[in-house]
Write an enzyme that holds these catalytic residues in place. Structure first.
Site, PDB file in Angstrom:
ATOM      1  N   HIS A  28     -16.912 -13.331  -0.716  1.00  0.00           N
ATOM      2  CA  HIS A  28     -17.514 -13.339   0.620  1.00  0.00           C
ATOM      3  C   HIS A  28     -16.946 -14.291   1.680  1.00  0.00           C
ATOM      4  CE1 HIS A  28     -20.333 -11.768  -2.337  1.00  0.00           C
ATOM      5  NE2 HIS A  28     -20.909 -11.103  -1.371  1.00  0.00           N
ATOM      6  N   ASP A 155     -29.209 -13.372   7.181  1.00  0.00           N
ATOM      7  CA  ASP A 155     -30.206 -12.335   7.458  1.00  0.00           C
ATOM      8  C   ASP A 155     -31.009 -11.988   6.209  1.00  0.00           C
ATOM      9  OD1 ASP A 155     -29.352 -11.756  10.203  1.00  0.00           O
ATOM     10  OD2 ASP A 155     -27.513 -11.092   9.224  1.00  0.00           O
ATOM     11  N   ILE A 187     -24.617  -8.494  10.737  1.00  0.00           N
ATOM     12  CA  ILE A 187     -23.961  -7.672   9.703  1.00  0.00           C
ATOM     13  C   ILE A 187     -24.539  -8.034   8.339  1.00  0.00           C
ATOM     14  CG2 ILE A 187     -21.766  -7.249   8.474  1.00  0.00           C
ATOM     15  CD1 ILE A 187     -21.634  -6.045  11.208  1.00  0.00           C
ATOM     16  N   HIS A 258     -17.702  -9.030   5.497  1.00  0.00           N
ATOM     17  CA  HIS A 258     -18.802  -9.645   4.733  1.00  0.00           C
ATOM     18  C   HIS A 258     -18.340 -10.091   3.359  1.00  0.00           C
ATOM     19  CE1 HIS A 258     -22.405  -9.608   2.104  1.00  0.00           C
ATOM     20  NE2 HIS A 258     -23.010 -10.086   3.157  1.00  0.00           N
ATOM     21  N   GLU A 406     -47.477 -16.656  -3.904  1.00  0.00           N
ATOM     22  CA  GLU A 406     -47.054 -17.204  -5.193  1.00  0.00           C
ATOM     23  C   GLU A 406     -45.571 -17.530  -5.226  1.00  0.00           C
ATOM     24  OE1 GLU A 406     -48.656 -14.356  -4.778  1.00  0.00           O
ATOM     25  OE2 GLU A 406     -50.645 -14.654  -5.666  1.00  0.00           O
ATOM     26  N   HIS A 468     -55.261  -7.558 -13.644  1.00  0.00           N
ATOM     27  CA  HIS A 468     -55.370  -9.008 -13.772  1.00  0.00           C
ATOM     28  C   HIS A 468     -55.230  -9.490 -15.218  1.00  0.00           C
ATOM     29  CE1 HIS A 468     -56.527  -8.635  -9.667  1.00  0.00           C
ATOM     30  NE2 HIS A 468     -56.927  -9.870  -9.538  1.00  0.00           N
TER      31      HIS A 468
END
Lengths: 663, 663
Positions: A28, A155, A187, A258, A406, A468
């Protein structure tokens, strides 16, 4: 600052990064090239740090949350003079054994504050660091613990839910020393950001009470001025820096910049475009000198800080040293041992979470740096009690109301632990563990001493129903390397497990408690009684040996099912089957014991049956292929807990039957 | 509407809920009492439904995302005349076996669209439903698939990251038929919302391009008017309804009204305050009649819809029937079998994700209702290719760019599957699975046929490093009940596993692919070759039987490690050890085979060694206590994949050694 054009300082980052990426054949380039000017403004003019002492406690923290662009931070650290980040390391980018891993891996001694790469978590870590700073600042005052936290944000970090959670919480808590530098390059990996995002990001942050500025991310002076203004505002700051991804490459501003490979043609073209005549991996002398000076900028400040620390009253200074070193205060263990004895003597029975709450009460008194908190489950978990809340107004509060967030909680705990000086713990229901799990994995990967507490750990929660009831979560947690999963059976084991978690420094612990009452199982059993030392340290131990003859059956259990196993043992003993019960609160610790010990506890020549209100996965290791298991084979149901235990057949009778059919 | 005061209709919800909660001794009264007016406006004036036919395909969908207040939906369904939701069910709230579980559990035949209770996921499900509707609407046109999706939302859902993710994405995709009704009561479990939230929520939604209205949530006419305006706006709508939590209780508006127990004193006081003289569980006749009429409101509309459906061209009508019934079209399996033969014959070797992408290419052609998508990993996973994107402008697009939002993707896939009429699949890296995991668990719990695809499944990803290397994720997925975890070894197995996943209707599948090339393992092996039927259906099978004598060793493996096992077999066979290789692509399916078959595959009298580039957990079931395992014992590292396999010792030599030391 020496009189070197700051754009050349930024270009040094660009070319070091490009050269390393070209050499590695991947990695990158978009971020290091696009955000080079932003971090140049930060590191050469604002960040308080001293490259010669990366562990200076009052340094500003810098987190590169968009970790895929890791060459950015490696270049920065090398240029600034961090000793461990040699040029050779840069050249070995992405090779086995190098500091320069594909994504930054925590290594604070060379300037990498946390491991990043799973997007969103880095900015949550940074938020946790800022919280830890605010808390410690309230204790030690300005000038002693008094630094800022910066995060470089892509982003992706802002799209991830955990990122959104901390935006809301940091704004709410008014963590004014926290600054996000958003590399706003429009981008992402897929292409233009408008494929998946049309938020007005400035408005998004303002809705959560952030100070927002928008600047040209290639204008170093403008970024610098924004950083100055951020310091003056009491709110957390987001500086949206408009940038061109892969700045300098022929394909700058495009998707290919990128993460696509770089060729020599690419880097040659960049050298021409940015007027950078130096050979690969070579830095012009004036630029190198200027960067190293930037890396020394904080040295005088550190000296002044050191003088202030030395001028502190002796007790406060000792306390600061203790916190920096991560040592617990004298007396905490004694308090816990006294509690344990009290529990053993009184045969105390109470809800699992309540017992843990009692211990947290004690420990927060004994350990002033211990922070607690929960995602909107204060009443159901009882881990706040006498603690004040940490709020925008009261930084000395030691309980964080995380809201229903959480993942933010878990990742912020990681940030607090990485910051140091605090004992970071937080509690939620075990069924919500999946929301927090990405952070738990990262704590384990980073080796951070975070205490993740869970309550309501099985069908024993009853009527709330299968959503749960975490039937599979114990197995899923035990699958994570370097995580101690501790599920105590009663108040005595609870104290022992908390002791283990508080002592454990090389990784996180998960403390798992039942909702239902835990009856005492360690009372009146001589050899493993309360005075026999911390039995849970061995992970598994014989709680009740077979009587009336050589052992014929071994029952293994954890947590609330240890009581079931003891009742089954009574049935079997009555029927003439000498039966032992083994409590297995922590598999990971048991695995570290010597083979002889393990063999003596789990006697393979006996019939073995495990009981746990969860799926069998993993128990085969201890019960063998012919062993029995009494537990869950699918999800739970909604009904009162005793009904569910009967319905799913997790009863002493079934355990005894499982033994008898195998005898 | 008959001339009954609508406030009395709402009070009927309140008192049914209160009476049931009092009787059960627990169960969050805050929401049913606070939001009764909101849902009364929706159900009696706007929602398109017919209680006599809960499965009407073009019904509006209603999701109660704040599932803890489940008595609200139970009361609504009972009052509206859903046959299965009898008064007896209401009285049996929270008892074992009742429809009226602690949290709503999916049961579409009585009006419960999805299971909710893990906060945030319900609104993400609703967003997925709205997406499915928009897609099918583009295919069948207005008047055929043409309904709205409503979600009742609590503060918790808006705090959770997944909720924030779908706010951004729904606004971006302009899902105009989606409406959130926010029960804005300023109270959460911990107390006042200001403990953890100070967002300007309206501004937050506007920043993501939502239509936002703010109304008095106890003013039924005002809510109704807002619902009308929401229909007129092309954006998704958020209606912030200011309410008083637990409205009618003596402690309305307070924290205690959220979830504390109700006594007879409480309900008596509420009866007095709201002028409700009826006895517990009794509904005044005029109120009951009005509610049942509301439940029949949609009957005429359904008849008109039925007439429109019958007037469709025959092929389109057949197609609609097929989609409603969840049948796959003719020809898909043939296309997949042809691909499989082609792969077997050509001995095709390719990256795991690329093979899956090839299959998705084929299947999206054969199955027009199949939707694909990824969280910003199009280029790295190749599951888009010839597909157009589903966008605000193009509703016929079949690839969703989710942005960097794994949890939203997973929960939206669940919503699409619950909606019906589409085949919902999405891909991401296996290391990001933890972000999506809460949704995977819910798909398994609900039994929804979602296809969760994963690539980059081990240290084989190489240089991106340990953050991206999912050593523990396979075990964690296998721990989830009712989830098929399928990890194919080559293109032939990939086709078989995709076939299984597409056929599987009673729960989700996780398809797991390597990043690295998968060499063919099923080529030229007669008994299990491409024409021998779908071997993977049995979960595990003998890929290569021992030769030259009775089997002495059994090697077990999945995915990319099957090739390692085959190489190890060659070494062992050369050394005179007759060795079989068992491919185990799906443990869950293997467990369903008869014992004789399982025993013949995994011959316990032989030395057994498993190899998988992951942690051992669970393999003990197959290798026994004395078996060998070659895999990972901790997290990975950053380096080229071949280096990593050597570094961590996952090699044919090590597998062969593990056998030899056990012979």
């Amino acid at each position: 600052m020496p009189s070197v054009d700051p754009r050349r300082l930024a270009n040094a980052i660009r070319f070091l990064s490009m050269d390393a990426i070209e050499r590695a054949g991947e990695g990158h380039p978009g971020t290091p090239l696009g955000a080079a000017d932003i971090v140049t403004a930060l590191f050469t003019r604002h960040l308080k740090f001293n490259a010669a002492d990366p562990l200076w406690f009052d340094r500003d923290r810098f987190v590169q949350s968009n970790g895929h662009g890791s060459m950015l931070i490696y270049s920065l650290l090398h240029l600034s003079g961090y000793e461990a980040m040699t040029l050779d390391q840069i050249k070995r980018f992405r090779t086995l054994g190098a500091h320069t891993a594909g994504h930054p891996e925590i290594d604070q001694s060379c300037g990498i504050e946390v491991t990043t790469g799973l997007l969103g978590q880095g900015i949550a870590n940074a938020t946790g660091m800022a919280l830890a700073e605010a808390f410690l600042n309230s204790r030690f005052g300005d000038g002693i613990v008094d630094h800022r936290t910066y995060a470089l944000v892509g982003d992706g970090c802002l799209q991830e839910g955990v990122g959104q959670e901390v935006i809301a919480l940091a704004g709410h808590l008014r963590l004014g020393k926290l600054t996000f530098l958003w590399d706003d390059n429009r981008i992402t990996d897929d292409g233009g950001i408008d494929l998946a995002l049309s938020d007005d990001m400035a408005a998004r942050f303002r809705a959560s009470n952030w100070h927002v500025q928008e600047v040209d991310g290639h204008d170093i002076d403008a970024v610098s001025e924004a950083l100055r203004l951020a310091r003056l505002d009491p709110r957390p700051s987001m500086i949206a820096c408009t940038t061109v991804i892969g700045r300098g490459l022929p394909h700058e501003g495009q998707r290919a910049a990128h993460s696509a490979r770089l060729s020599k043609d690419h880097t040659d073209a960049a050298r021409a475009a940015l007027d950078w005549p130096s050979a690969p991996f070579e830095i012009p002398e004036d630029v190198g000198t200027a960067w190293r000076e930037a890396g020394r900028r904080g040295a005088a400040e550190q000296e002044a800080w050191q003088a202030r620390v030395e001028a502190l009253p002796a007790d406060l200074r000792c306390e600061l040293d203790r916190l920096r070193e991560g040592r617990l205060p004298d007396g905490w263990a004694g308090a816990l041992h006294a509690f344990k004895r009290r529990m053993a003597e009184s045969g105390h029975s109470d809800h699992g979470y309540k017992i843990s709450g009692d211990i947290v009460d004690l420990m927060t008194e004994a350990i002033p740096e211990m922070l607690s908190g929960a995602p909107d489950l204060e009443g159901a978990t009882l881990h706040k009690r006498r603690l004040a809340a940490f709020t925008a107004e009261d930084r000395a509060g030691r309980y964080v109301h995380y809201g229903v967030r959480e993942h933010a909680m878990g990742s912020m705990l990681n940030g607090m632990a990485a910051h140091g000086g605090v004992v970071a713990s937080g509690i939620t229901y075990l069924a919500f563990c999946d929301y927090e799990r990405p952070a738990i994995r990262m704590a384990a990967l980073m080796g951070l001493p975070v205490i993740f507490v869970f309550s309501h750990d099985s069908i024993g929660i009853g009527t709330n129903g299968p959503t749960h009831q975490p039937v599979e979560v114990l197995a899923a947690l035990r699958a994570i390397p370097n995580l101690l999963v501790l599920r105590p059976a009663d108040a005595v084991e609870a104290a022992e497990c908390w002791e283990i978690a508080l002592e454990h420094r090389s990784g996180p612990s998960a403390l798992v408690f039942a909702r239902q009452p835990l009856d005492p199982v360690r009372r009146g059993i001589d050899n493993v009684g309360a005075d026999a030392g911390n039995q849970c340290r061995r992970g598994g131990y014989v709680l009740a040996e077979a009587a009336g003859g050589p052992r014929r059956a071994t029952l293994l259990a954890t947590g609330s099912e240890v009581a079931v196993a003891l009742q089954a043992r009574a049935l079997l003993q009555e029927g003439g089957v000498p039966t032992a019960v083994v409590s297995m609160p922590c598999w990971e610790l048991f695995e570290r014991q010597e083979a002889d010990y393990r063999r003596s506890v789990i006697d393979r020549s006996t019939v073995r049956v495990a009981v746990e209100a969860a799926v069998v996965q993993g128990w085969e290791r201890y019960i063998g292929e012919d062993g029995g298991f009494v537990g869950m084979t699918g999800f739970g149901a909604s009904g009162p807990a005793p009904d569910l235990y009967r319905h799913f057949g997790i009863t002493p009778e079934r355990v005894a039957d499982a033994v008898r059919t195998r005898l």
